[in-house]
Design a protein around this motif. Structure first.
Motif, PDB file in Angstrom:
ATOM      1  N   ILE A   1      42.029  32.034  42.516  1.00 32.31           N
ATOM      2  CA  ILE A   1      41.354  31.379  43.703  1.00 32.31           C
ATOM      3  C   ILE A   1      42.405  30.792  44.615  1.00 32.31           C
ATOM      4  N   CYS A   2      43.298  29.809  43.808  1.00 33.20           N
ATOM      5  CA  CYS A   2      44.255  29.073  44.579  1.00 33.20           C
ATOM      6  C   CYS A   2      45.237  30.046  45.137  1.00 33.20           C
ATOM      7  N   ARG A   3      45.324  31.335  44.859  1.00 30.49           N
ATOM      8  CA  ARG A   3      46.331  32.310  45.499  1.00 30.49           C
ATOM      9  C   ARG A   3      45.859  32.845  46.805  1.00 30.49           C
ATOM     10  N   ILE A   4      44.620  32.527  47.316  1.00 29.45           N
ATOM     11  CA  ILE A   4      44.082  33.183  48.375  1.00 29.45           C
ATOM     12  C   ILE A   4      43.959  32.214  49.463  1.00 29.45           C
ATOM     13  N   TYR A   5      43.592  32.611  50.724  1.00 24.76           N
ATOM     14  CA  TYR A   5      43.122  31.646  51.591  1.00 24.76           C
ATOM     15  C   TYR A   5      41.658  31.404  51.329  1.00 24.76           C
ATOM     16  N   ARG A   6      41.020  30.278  51.548  1.00 25.04           N
ATOM     17  CA  ARG A   6      39.538  30.137  51.439  1.00 25.04           C
ATOM     18  C   ARG A   6      39.099  28.972  52.331  1.00 25.04           C
ATOM     19  N   ASN A   7      37.712  29.471  52.806  1.00 26.69           N
ATOM     20  CA  ASN A   7      37.159  28.496  53.553  1.00 26.69           C
ATOM     21  C   ASN A   7      36.205  27.567  52.981  1.00 26.69           C
ATOM     22  N   PHE A   8      36.085  27.848  51.454  1.00 24.39           N
ATOM     23  CA  PHE A   8      35.168  27.015  50.514  1.00 24.39           C
ATOM     24  C   PHE A   8      35.886  26.018  49.616  1.00 24.39           C
ATOM     25  N   ARG A   9      35.309  25.212  49.073  1.00 23.66           N
ATOM     26  CA  ARG A   9      35.852  24.017  47.992  1.00 23.66           C
ATOM     27  C   ARG A   9      35.607  24.525  46.755  1.00 23.66           C
ATOM     28  N   TYR A  10      36.366  24.770  45.883  1.00 17.95           N
ATOM     29  CA  TYR A  10      36.219  25.335  44.541  1.00 17.95           C
ATOM     30  C   TYR A  10      36.202  24.305  43.438  1.00 17.95           C
ATOM     31  N   VAL A  11      35.362  24.338  42.602  1.00 15.89           N
ATOM     32  CA  VAL A  11      35.136  23.136  41.602  1.00 15.89           C
ATOM     33  C   VAL A  11      34.906  24.069  40.333  1.00 15.89           C
ATOM     34  N   GLY A  12      35.846  23.830  39.112  1.00 17.31           N
ATOM     35  CA  GLY A  12      35.608  24.587  37.899  1.00 17.31           C
ATOM     36  C   GLY A  12      34.686  23.749  37.064  1.00 17.31           C
ATOM     37  N   CYS A  13      33.723  24.562  36.366  1.00 14.26           N
ATOM     38  CA  CYS A  13      32.949  23.748  35.429  1.00 14.26           C
ATOM     39  C   CYS A  13      32.398  24.794  34.203  1.00 14.26           C
ATOM     40  N   HIS A  14      32.132  23.990  33.145  1.00 14.59           N
ATOM     41  CA  HIS A  14      32.017  24.672  32.059  1.00 14.59           C
ATOM     42  C   HIS A  14      30.602  23.858  31.311  1.00 14.59           C
ATOM     43  N   PRO A  15      29.556  24.197  30.992  1.00 12.73           N
ATOM     44  CA  PRO A  15      28.654  23.531  30.391  1.00 12.73           C
ATOM     45  C   PRO A  15      28.638  23.842  28.892  1.00 12.73           C
ATOM     46  N   MET A  16      28.515  22.922  28.136  1.00 14.71           N
ATOM     47  CA  MET A  16      28.983  22.708  26.715  1.00 14.71           C
ATOM     48  C   MET A  16      27.374  23.163  26.074  1.00 14.71           C
ATOM     49  N   ALA A  17      26.662  24.336  26.328  1.00 13.88           N
ATOM     50  CA  ALA A  17      25.684  24.344  25.884  1.00 13.88           C
ATOM     51  C   ALA A  17      25.113  25.742  25.829  1.00 13.88           C
ATOM     52  N   GLY A  18      24.237  26.581  25.240  1.00 11.29           N
ATOM     53  CA  GLY A  18      23.865  27.582  24.923  1.00 11.29           C
ATOM     54  C   GLY A  18      22.956  28.049  23.704  1.00 11.29           C
ATOM     55  N   LYS A  19      22.718  29.450  23.508  1.00 11.91           N
ATOM     56  CA  LYS A  19      21.921  29.827  22.354  1.00 11.91           C
ATOM     57  C   LYS A  19      22.865  31.017  21.707  1.00 11.91           C
ATOM     58  N   GLU A  20      22.208  31.376  20.812  1.00  9.99           N
ATOM     59  CA  GLU A  20      22.775  32.943  20.235  1.00  9.99           C
ATOM     60  C   GLU A  20      22.090  34.100  20.979  1.00  9.99           C
ATOM     61  N   VAL A  21      21.041  33.760  21.524  1.00 14.30           N
ATOM     62  CA  VAL A  21      20.426  34.884  22.397  1.00 14.30           C
ATOM     63  C   VAL A  21      20.923  34.823  23.828  1.00 14.30           C
ATOM     64  N   SER A  22      20.566  35.925  24.537  1.00 14.92           N
ATOM     65  CA  SER A  22      20.852  36.081  26.084  1.00 14.92           C
ATOM     66  C   SER A  22      19.719  36.367  26.786  1.00 14.92           C
ATOM     67  N   GLY A  23      19.934  36.416  28.080  1.00  9.97           N
ATOM     68  CA  GLY A  23      18.936  36.861  28.875  1.00  9.97           C
ATOM     69  C   GLY A  23      17.962  35.703  29.448  1.00  9.97           C
ATOM     70  N   ILE A  24      17.884  36.106  30.885  1.00  7.77           N
ATOM     71  CA  ILE A  24      17.053  35.048  31.744  1.00  7.77           C
ATOM     72  C   ILE A  24      15.656  34.598  31.101  1.00  7.77           C
ATOM     73  N   GLN A  25      15.043  35.639  30.228  1.00 13.87           N
ATOM     74  CA  GLN A  25      13.784  35.301  29.520  1.00 13.87           C
ATOM     75  C   GLN A  25      13.952  34.184  28.383  1.00 13.87           C
TER      76      GLN A  25
END
Length: 283
Positions: A96-120
């Protein structure tokens, strides 16, 4: 504030639900038709996004390659905040930093999850009390950072961890990726079959994450290959020490090796002293 979540899997869906629980209106997007339909029908999102030019905040909840492709090949509102929640940060930040951009970037990573996937399997309380890692560099917009921190609090997170993308990737190679690698390797044993009646908590802990989606995790491992292979080599070295002591029937050496691990683990419970990592308790 107009918010969109792009990528409606378990994490993206849970972000939508957590934000709506906090009173925000949230639209969603997914390249597949079923997740947005399910989300709309079940009140997880308020609308389906077809473009992203009208949103103040866009959370990108996609696998690594898809995240980079999405951010680089879509247009966003000038001044908008675009925040990915991918499990690696440095390669995304660099792209992202290599390109011209009109937006503001913020990197995130939530330390949460489950062993299963899918929006259900998404839920509004998935992040309650958990940590959100937020990465930044000298070019990160301070106001954008504050907005993401506010949304993090509103989603129910208990902690914010601030660090660089480099530190994030080194730490996550150990705390997350190595654990998944070990779990996957652990179940490749001939004694896995017919374990019923022989297992307890330790077996459950070791195997809980063995069945995660290889399509997602393989790309994360490769994106963070240098850090992860270093951690795998360190683990092999430590296992070899234990193996050698057992093979040599050297009880004193075995006790010494095991005591070293116990001492290091006990010491790890102390407050973080790394000045490049800032931990903020939210609740």
């Amino acid at each position: 504030m107009k918010i969109c979540v792009a990528g409606l899997g378990i994490i993206g869906g849970s972000i939508c639900m957590a934000l709506k629980r906090a009173g925000y209106a949230v639209d969603g997007y997914d390249k597949f038709q079923l997740p947005p339909e399910y989300a709309l029908n079940n009140g997880i999102i308020d609308g389906v996004a077809s473009s992203f030019n009208n949103y103040d905040v866009v959370f990108v909840a996609m696998p690594f390659e898809a995240t980079v492709d999405f951010i680089l090949n879509n247009s966003f509102k000038t001044g908008a905040i675009v925040s990915d929640i991918c499990g690696v940060k440095k390669p995304i930040e660099a792209a992202i930093c290599r390109i011209y951009r009109n937006f503001r970037y913020v990197g995130c990573h939530p330390m949460a999850g489950k062993e299963v996937s899918g929006i259900q399997n998404a839920c509004a309380d998935l992040f309650d009390g958990r940590s959100m890692v937020i990465t930044s560099n000298k070019d990160t917009d301070p106001e954008a950072l504050k907005t993401v921190e506010k949304l993090t609090y509103d989603m129910g997170f208990g902690y914010i961890v601030k660090c660089s993308a480099e530190i994030h990737d080194r730490k996550i190679a150990y705390t997350s990726q190595l654990a998944h690698v070990v779990s996957n390797a652990y179940v490749k044993d001939i004694d896995l079959d017919d374990c019923l009646g022989f297992t307890g908590g330790s077996f459950q802990d070791m195997t809980r994450i063995a069945g995660v989606d290889e399509e997602v995790w393989a790309s994360l491992y490769l994106a963070n290959a240098e850090n992860l292979t270093e951690k795998i080599s360190s683990l092999i070295s430590s296992l070899t020490e234990i193996k050698d002591a057992i093979e040599g029937k050297d009880e004193e050496e075995l006790k010494k090796v095991l005591a070293c691990g116990r001492t290091l683990f006990d010491g790890s419970k102390k407050i973080n002293t790394n000045k490049d990592i800032f931990v903020q308790k939210l609740r």
